[in-house]
Design an enzyme around this catalytic site. Structure first.
Site, mmCIF file in Angstrom:
data_model
loop_
_atom_site.group_PDB
_atom_site.id
_atom_site.type_symbol
_atom_site.label_atom_id
_atom_site.label_comp_id
_atom_site.label_asym_id
_atom_site.label_seq_id
_atom_site.Cartn_x
_atom_site.Cartn_y
_atom_site.Cartn_z
ATOM 1 N N SER B 137 0.829 -1.207 0.000
ATOM 2 C CA SER B 137 0.000 0.000 0.000
ATOM 3 C C SER B 137 0.860 1.252 0.000
ATOM 4 O O SER B 137 1.973 1.256 0.536
ATOM 5 C CB SER B 137 -0.894 0.019 1.245
ATOM 6 O OG SER B 137 -1.519 1.267 1.370
ATOM 7 N N TYR B 150 -1.554 0.359 10.371
ATOM 8 C CA TYR B 150 -1.700 -0.333 9.091
ATOM 9 C C TYR B 150 -0.518 0.001 8.185
ATOM 10 O O TYR B 150 0.108 -0.888 7.587
ATOM 11 C CB TYR B 150 -3.024 0.115 8.455
ATOM 12 C CG TYR B 150 -3.277 -0.344 7.049
ATOM 13 C CD1 TYR B 150 -3.703 -1.638 6.776
ATOM 14 C CD2 TYR B 150 -3.138 0.549 5.974
ATOM 15 C CE1 TYR B 150 -3.968 -2.042 5.479
ATOM 16 C CE2 TYR B 150 -3.406 0.156 4.667
ATOM 17 C CZ TYR B 150 -3.818 -1.140 4.424
ATOM 18 O OH TYR B 150 -4.083 -1.541 3.140
#
Lengths: 441, 245
Positions: B137, B150
């Site tokens: 990501s 995250y």
């Protein structure tokens, strides 16, 4: 959020949009009441919008099985027609019935009981339907076919999602040898000639006419009638044979912005029509066309609905009974050319018999037009409504965005029975769209 | 004519399924791996019906590293391509307060994905061929207050993929790192994401298939994200720490 159909008119405040991924989530969403299922939003008006609850069915997009012996595909209702073609044309299968865009869901096709250029021979979507699973207001799922729940099976196609939520269906595909269409273009100087061509080409699998609705006088209704059939392998030239199913990707164009209002004004459309007719005269005769250009010419221009500008556009499509078609079409064309209203896409087609209980097509002719959504055109459309009713015709709900309940009742004696059926079955409280409210159905 | 298998780890995710569809459309048999994999039977029918390829289902839990070797052994065939779409965002506010919650995010986005790709990497290395695709990501490129738990796990995964690529470069095994920006999935369904920055799962899948075919190393899905992240990564820390991003 603000929602509308493909015509971008009317735009409706729809605060509740659910996107269920399972039957349990779907049941919960519809329990709110006053809901309508929505597929890919290609109905032109407000058929698939509800102020109380719009249910986006596009997560139900799985195919279930395909029988290569019978050509029957079982799939969930959110499956896109384009995906059906991508998967099965390479294996020699093509939809039996298709509307003018492939960006529709199977559920939407059934709900609107769409028709295609082969309606005079093959009928509408319901003719291609083997069975359908419908969720009722209590969340129960009923399978309906010609033998099982035949009453429900007869109501669902054409009922615009108002008889329950279409979950999955079995539809019949037709076997084709190639992805090419042999097209024959025949120019017609006026309406009488165009109708004569339709009446004598009944055995042609596909037929449709582009009609110049601004031309008046002796040339009123001048048209290019386009007949077509699936080309067999031996009709292909070397170039086509190289791409037998015409699957090679083509460049897509996109309308990146809203056109200004004058772009669709009368004089410009008049000039376009003259050019288009002359180009048609030059192309008259036989030629091979790939399936995508033949069935879905506008799909190549993504967002083509923006050419009508921000205000959106209106569609008008009526069906006229055979014996009143000539007089009715003459009267409609006269009203349109007098108003000088530009319809970019005017289509004339011969229909076969009506297929299901609340289906739009009837034995006769259909005329489809589109206009910018202006107050002047709204008045013109009301005038066209009157002419249609006076000739015993009726209207296509998938295109309607502005008719009144009174107009619908006057045009269609089946409405009362449809409303009664909705009340008796208990569907009327749970399934409602902005259109059903407006039309009181 | 039959092509080599593609393994999708985290096959229930919207991106995982889109990647499965993409490779199936290119004629590859598909191995779908996920928790409670039985629930993917309708998806198996969907992919087989659409593309006429074989699809097999395999129980896989990214939080059970002890099971990884056995899982790979149980596959009908060692795949040529493996795509890891396992991930879990969690709630940042909860991750800040609750160690168990943040640990779950770290294990789901780093430990599990890295572990299973390590297992596959060794087998690919022995065979001398294959491609591993890790979906990481842009959140891993710089930690931000709004999702650094995250983001840190994704940062670890990105570094792991980079090292793995370096190690296997001369062994015939290729590693692709995917850095999607916003993607319209179930995970982001309730977030109000700007349309021009948000890719559809199928867009991610198309980019991955191209990257595998062309042997690309690190890919963004929408190139605007390269620009955005270049800017974000170049803001001096003194200024960055005061920003709300």
């Amino acid at each position: 959020m603000m929602l509308s159909g493909w015509g971008r008119f009317p735009v409706i405040y729809a605060p509740v949009v659910d996107r269920p991924r399972s039957e349990a989530e779907l049941t919960a969403a519809q329990a709110k009441g006053g809901v309508i299922a929505r597929g890919n939003g290609r109905a032109y008006g407000d058929s698939a919008v509800s102020r109380r609850g719009t249910i986006d069915m596009r997560h139900f997009n799985r195919m279930i099985s395909f029988d290569a012996e019978t050509g029957i595909l079982v799939a969930e209702s959110g499956v896109m027609l384009a995906d059906v073609i991508t998967s099965f044309l390479p294996r020699g299968w093509f939809p039996l019935v298709t509307p003018g865009t492939k960006f529709v869901t199977l559920g939407g096709m059934i709900a609107a009981d769409v028709h295609g250029k082969n309606h005079h021979r093959d009928g509408s979507m319901s003719a291609a339907l083997e069975w359908v699973d419908v969720m009722d207001q209590s969340g129960q799922v009923h399978r309906a076919s010609r033998t099982q729940n035949p009453e429900l099976f007869d109501w669902v196609p054409g009922s615009m999602g108002l008889t329950g939520i279409i979950l999955r269906a079995a539809i019949r595909l037709q076997s084709v040898e190639t992805g090419w269409i042999r097209q024959t273009t025949i120019p017609a100087k006026n309406l009488a000639e165009a109708m004569e061509i339709f009446e004598t080409s009944d055995d042609s699998p596909y037929s449709v006419a582009w009609i110049d609705c601004l031309k008046g006088g002796a040339n009123r209704g001048r048209s290019l009638v386009m007949l077509g059939e699936h080309a067999s392998g031996d009709m292909l030239g070397a170039q086509e044979n190289d791409d037998r199913y015409a699957l090679r990707p083509k460049r897509k164009k996109s309308v990146a912005f809203d056109f200004p209002g004058f772009a669709m004004s009368g004089p410009l459309v008049k000039a376009f029509n003259a050019l288009y007719y002359r180009a048609g005269l030059r192309k008259a005769g036989d030629n091979l066309v790939d399936w995508d250009s033949y069935f879905y010419p506008l799909d190549a221009i993504l967002n083509w609905n923006r050419v009508y500008g921000r205000r959106g556009f209106l569609q008008f499509q009526c069906a006229l009974p055979l014996d009143a078609s000539k007089a009715g079409l003459e009267a409609l064309l006269e009203a349109i050319s007098e108003a000088g209203a530009g319809s970019f896409l005017a289509v004339l087609k011969r229909f076969g018999e009506q297929s299901s209980k609340f289906s739009f097509p009837m034995l006769g002719y259909t005329l489809a037009l589109d206009f910018p959504a202006t107050s002047k055109n709204l008045r013109l459309l009301e005038q066209l409504d009157r002419i249609t009713i006076a000739h015993g015709g009726r209207f296509y709900l998938a295109k309607d965005a502005r008719m009144t309940a009174q107009t619908l009742i006057e045009s269609d004696p089946r409405v009362a029975r449809f409303v009664a059926q909705r009340q008796d079955s208990g569907a009327s409280e749970t399934f409602q769209s902005s259109q059903s409210e407006r039309l009181a159905i | 004519m039959s092509k080599d298998s593609v393994l999708i780890l985290g096959a229930r995710s919207d991106i995982g399924l889109a990647v499965a569809h993409k490779f199936a459309s290119l004629g590859h048999p598909i191995q779908l791996a996920a928790r409670n994999v039985e629930t993917l039977k309708p998806n198996r029918a969907d992919i087989t019906t659409r593309y006429k390829v074989d699809v097999t289902l395999h129980e896989f839990d990214a939080l059970q590293p002890d099971s990884f070797a056995g899982f790979v052994d149980s596959l009908p065939k060692l795949p040529l391509i493996a795509v890891c779409a396992v991930g879990f965002m969690g709630e940042q506010s909860q991750n800040e307060q609750d160690l168990a919650a943040s640990s779950l995010v770290m294990r789901s986005n780093y430990e599990g994905p890295a572990g299973i790709l390590a297992e596959l990497a060794n087998r690919f290395e022995t065979r001398g061929s294959g491609t591993l695709v890790g979906i990481s990501s842009v959140a891993g490129l710089r930690g931000r207050a709004t999702n650094y738990v995250y983001g840190s796990a994704k940062a670890g995964f990105t570094a792991f993929l980079s090292g793995l690529r370096n190690r296997l470069a001369k062994k015939g095994v290729h590693v692709v790192t995917v850095l999607p920006g916003f993607v319209a999935t179930q995970m982001t369904e309730n977030l109000d994401l700007p349309e021009w920055l948000t890719a559809q799962p199928m867009e991610v899948a198309e980019k991955i298939a191209t990257a595998v075919e062309r042997g690309k190393n690190v890919i963004y899905v929408r190139s605007i994200w390269w620009l955005i992240m270049t800017i974000i990564c170049n803001i001096p820390e003194n200024i960055f720490k005061r920003l709300k991003l």
